[in-house]
Design a protein around this motif. Structure first.
Motif, short mmCIF file in Angstrom:
data_model
loop_
_atom_site.label_atom_id
_atom_site.label_comp_id
_atom_site.label_asym_id
_atom_site.label_seq_id
_atom_site.Cartn_x
_atom_site.Cartn_y
_atom_site.Cartn_z
N ARG A 193 0.83 -1.20 0.00
CA ARG A 193 0.00 0.00 0.00
C ARG A 193 0.87 1.25 0.00
O ARG A 193 1.83 1.34 0.76
N VAL A 194 0.49 2.19 -0.85
CA VAL A 194 1.09 3.52 -0.87
C VAL A 194 0.15 4.45 -0.12
O VAL A 194 -1.05 4.48 -0.39
N GLY A 195 0.66 5.23 0.83
CA GLY A 195 -0.19 6.17 1.55
C GLY A 195 -0.53 5.66 2.94
O GLY A 195 0.19 4.84 3.52
N ILE A 196 -1.65 6.11 3.46
CA ILE A 196 -2.02 5.83 4.84
C ILE A 196 -3.43 5.26 4.90
O ILE A 196 -4.18 5.30 3.92
N SER A 197 -3.81 4.78 6.08
CA SER A 197 -5.16 4.27 6.29
C SER A 197 -6.18 5.37 6.00
O SER A 197 -6.08 6.49 6.51
N GLY A 198 -7.16 5.05 5.14
CA GLY A 198 -8.17 6.02 4.77
C GLY A 198 -7.79 6.89 3.59
O GLY A 198 -8.61 7.64 3.07
N ASN A 199 -6.53 6.79 3.14
CA ASN A 199 -6.08 7.57 1.98
C ASN A 199 -4.87 6.87 1.37
O ASN A 199 -3.73 7.32 1.52
N GLY A 200 -5.11 5.74 0.70
CA GLY A 200 -4.01 4.96 0.16
C GLY A 200 -4.40 4.23 -1.10
O GLY A 200 -5.57 4.11 -1.44
N ARG A 201 -3.37 3.75 -1.82
CA ARG A 201 -3.57 3.02 -3.06
C ARG A 201 -2.74 1.73 -3.02
O ARG A 201 -1.62 1.72 -2.49
N ASN A 202 -3.27 0.67 -3.61
CA ASN A 202 -2.53 -0.58 -3.72
C ASN A 202 -1.65 -0.57 -4.96
O ASN A 202 -2.03 -0.02 -6.00
N ALA A 203 -0.49 -1.20 -4.85
CA ALA A 203 0.48 -1.19 -5.94
C ALA A 203 1.19 -2.53 -6.02
O ALA A 203 1.13 -3.35 -5.08
N LEU A 204 1.88 -2.75 -7.14
CA LEU A 204 2.62 -3.99 -7.38
C LEU A 204 4.02 -3.68 -7.89
O LEU A 204 4.22 -2.76 -8.69
N ALA A 205 4.99 -4.47 -7.42
CA ALA A 205 6.33 -4.52 -8.01
C ALA A 205 6.61 -5.96 -8.41
O ALA A 205 5.95 -6.89 -7.92
N GLU A 206 7.59 -6.17 -9.30
CA GLU A 206 7.82 -7.51 -9.84
C GLU A 206 9.32 -7.78 -9.99
O GLU A 206 10.07 -6.93 -10.46
N TYR A 207 9.70 -9.01 -9.58
CA TYR A 207 11.09 -9.46 -9.64
C TYR A 207 11.21 -10.59 -10.66
O TYR A 207 10.47 -11.58 -10.59
N ASN A 208 12.13 -10.46 -11.60
CA ASN A 208 12.25 -11.43 -12.69
C ASN A 208 13.43 -12.38 -12.54
O ASN A 208 13.76 -13.14 -13.46
N GLY A 209 14.09 -12.35 -11.38
CA GLY A 209 15.26 -13.18 -11.16
C GLY A 209 16.55 -12.40 -11.31
O GLY A 209 17.62 -12.87 -10.92
N THR A 210 16.44 -11.19 -11.86
CA THR A 210 17.60 -10.32 -12.03
C THR A 210 17.40 -8.97 -11.37
O THR A 210 18.28 -8.45 -10.68
N SER A 211 16.21 -8.39 -11.55
CA SER A 211 15.97 -7.05 -11.03
C SER A 211 14.49 -6.86 -10.73
O SER A 211 13.63 -7.62 -11.19
N TRP A 212 14.20 -5.81 -9.93
CA TRP A 212 12.85 -5.42 -9.59
C TRP A 212 12.36 -4.30 -10.52
O TRP A 212 13.12 -3.41 -10.90
N THR A 213 11.06 -4.36 -10.85
CA THR A 213 10.40 -3.32 -11.62
C THR A 213 9.15 -2.88 -10.87
O THR A 213 8.41 -3.74 -10.36
N ASN A 214 8.90 -1.60 -10.80
CA ASN A 214 7.67 -1.11 -10.18
C ASN A 214 6.57 -1.06 -11.23
O ASN A 214 6.65 -0.29 -12.19
N LEU A 215 5.56 -1.90 -11.09
CA LEU A 215 4.45 -1.91 -12.03
C LEU A 215 3.50 -0.75 -11.81
O LEU A 215 2.80 -0.34 -12.72
N GLY A 216 3.44 -0.25 -10.57
CA GLY A 216 2.63 0.91 -10.28
C GLY A 216 1.38 0.62 -9.48
O GLY A 216 1.11 -0.52 -9.07
N GLU A 217 0.60 1.66 -9.26
CA GLU A 217 -0.62 1.58 -8.46
C GLU A 217 -1.78 1.07 -9.32
O GLU A 217 -1.84 1.35 -10.52
#
Length: 474
Positions: A193-217
């Motif tokens: 979660r990005v943000g705080i309780s009552g004012n936040g968004r869910n997000a995803l990041a992804e690891y491919n075995g080499t590096s992480w990528t931020n997929l976003g909210e």
């Protein structure tokens, strides 16, 4: 965005009947059962403090606090001196080996849990910990550690130095609720979660075995929600889980929490409302409602919002102290199931104290999608006697087990349409504090239900952290 519409409440509100909801269960399939096979100690003196009515080592929304992979089981916790540790044992073994990973718990905040994940693509164990609307700590093992546990020693040297980023990828300064998700192709995702309780968004990041990528909210915090009492324009979506089924579909049940308490009948309640459901067939890039319509795109401008149609599968206003982050699972046919809990209307239409009212009158409900595509809800006829969460698991025959606070186990058979809920284990002898952590990954591997719990204590006196095992039907 379209205005929010509710699915027909009548389709869900009725108690499921065996004739309508038996699904694919065969007459020869056994019903649910549990046989205790062991109880081991992880730590005789684990850290203990009560915060937000919970414990940092036993918040059931951890994914995963207990995990099984290739014949070994892994557990994470904080010791009495605040060190973050990882333990492992051979499945069925009574002895745990532990290592410190170089981080100490910063605050007495039960949200600051440790979560584990495995990237099958390179055999690493990943840990994310110690965050509540601020920075996080990330640790990962060397490659191959999870693939060759018998051949590689269990030492601190197998883990890298703690980081405040994902290998250099900075996510947000307001980070909470890490949940690692093993992907069907062997990669690993991190939900947060990005943000705080009552004012936040869910997000995803992804690891491919080499590096992480931020997929976003992928969720929105904006839009107007109006109850009979008032309106709110800001909120966050709390996930009951985020899981792939055997066919590669990503499922998530959720509830909304409004920022503005004006939506409640009384300020002593909680602004959680409605149980919703979305899914993704493209690894979390786009999200669809129950009818299959796209309602959000991860990293895009159109995100899943309270005003979207077709999200709600069980409507409930904010006056019943609905719990957030409860539990979900998918059955052998890929159909979604969830546990939700609140104070039913027969006990009144306005809760005035969240903890007191839930403890006195809270009940858990099993919500599931049937083979015909309708939603069914069944009340579990056992009082919660707690404000806390219940965990859901399904065995190989799709029998459902709800692990209630204090380690109690109740279950219902697939053959009955999950209507014959009965108590299988009353928690006797555990003296568990409340919420428990369940190993979601072990059941498919050897048919054993493992439950991590902490013994009741008082103040900040450390207490034993244990894992109890139950064999399910073979």
């Amino acid at each position: 965005m379209k205005r929010r519409t509710l699915l027909a409440a009548a389709a869900l509100g009725a108690i499921a009947t065996p004739a309508l909801a038996a699904g694919t269960a065969r007459a020869a399939d056994p019903g649910p059962s549990v046989t205790q096979t062991g109880n081991t100690t992880l730590d005789s003196q684990a850290i203990f403090f009560v915060s937000y009515d919970g414990l940092v080592n036993n918040n059931s929304f951890q994914k995963n606090g207990l995990l099984t992979y290739k014949g070994y089981q892994y557990a994470v916790w904080y010791t009495a001196d605040r060190n973050a540790v990882v333990g492992r044992r051979v499945l069925g073994g009574s002895t745990w080996s532990t290592v410190k990973v170089g981080h100490t718990l910063r605050y007495n905040d039960s949200h600051n849990v440790i979560s584990m994940g495995v990237s099958k693509v390179d055999g690493r164990l990943h840990l994310n910990m110690d965050s509540h609307s601020d920075g996080f700590t990330y640790v990962k093992s060397v490659a191959g550690l999870m693939d060759n546990p018998a051949g590689l020693s269990w030492t601190t040297s197998r883990f890298g130095a703690p980081q405040s980023t994902l290998d250099g990828l900075a996510l947000t300064s307001q980070f909470t609720y890490p949940q690692f998700i093993s992907m069907p192709d062997g990669k690993l995702q991190l939900s947060y979660r990005v943000g705080i309780s009552g004012n936040g968004r869910n997000a995803l990041a992804e690891y491919n075995g080499t590096s992480w990528t931020n997929l976003g909210e992928w969720t929105s915090s904006t839009g107007t929600y109006t109850s009979e009492h008032g309106s709110s324009s800001v909120r966050n979506m709390y996930l009951h889980g985020i899981d792939y089924d055997k066919n590669g579909r990503l499922h998530s049940f959720f509830t909304w929490r409004e920022q503005n308490g004006a939506v409640m009948c009384n300020g002593g309640g909680i602004t959680n409302h409605d149980t919703g459901y979305v899914y993704s067939d493209d690894r979390g890039r786009t999200w669809r409602n129950n009818a299959g319509a796209v309602v959000g795109t991860t990293g895009g401008s159109d995100r899943v919002a309270v005003t979207d149609s077709g999200l709600v599968v069980d409507p409930l206003n904010p006056d019943h102290s609905l719990m957030n982050q409860e539990s979900q699972a998918t059955d052998s046919a890929g159909r979604p199931h969830a546990i939700i809990s609140y104070v039913p209307g027969r006990f009144g239409q306005c809760t005035t104290n969240y903890v007191t009212n839930r403890t006195a009158n809270g009940r858990a409900f099993h919500v599931r999608k049937t083979a015909t595509g309708t939603w069914r809800k069944t009340e579990i006829p056992v009082a919660l006697n707690s404000s806390q969460r219940t965990r859901l698991i399904l065995d190989k025959y799709d029998n459902a087990y709800a692990i209630l606070p204090f380690g109690r186990i109740v279950a219902a058979s697939a053959a009955s349409g999950h209507t014959d809920w009965t108590t299988l284990f009353d928690g006797s002898g555990l003296n568990a504090f409340g919420e428990v952590v369940v190993d979601e990954t072990r059941i498919a591997q050897d048919g054993v239900l493992s439950i991590l719990y902490q013994v009741k204590s008082s103040g900040t006196t450390p207490s034993a952290l244990r894992v109890v095992d139950f064999r399910l039907p073979a």
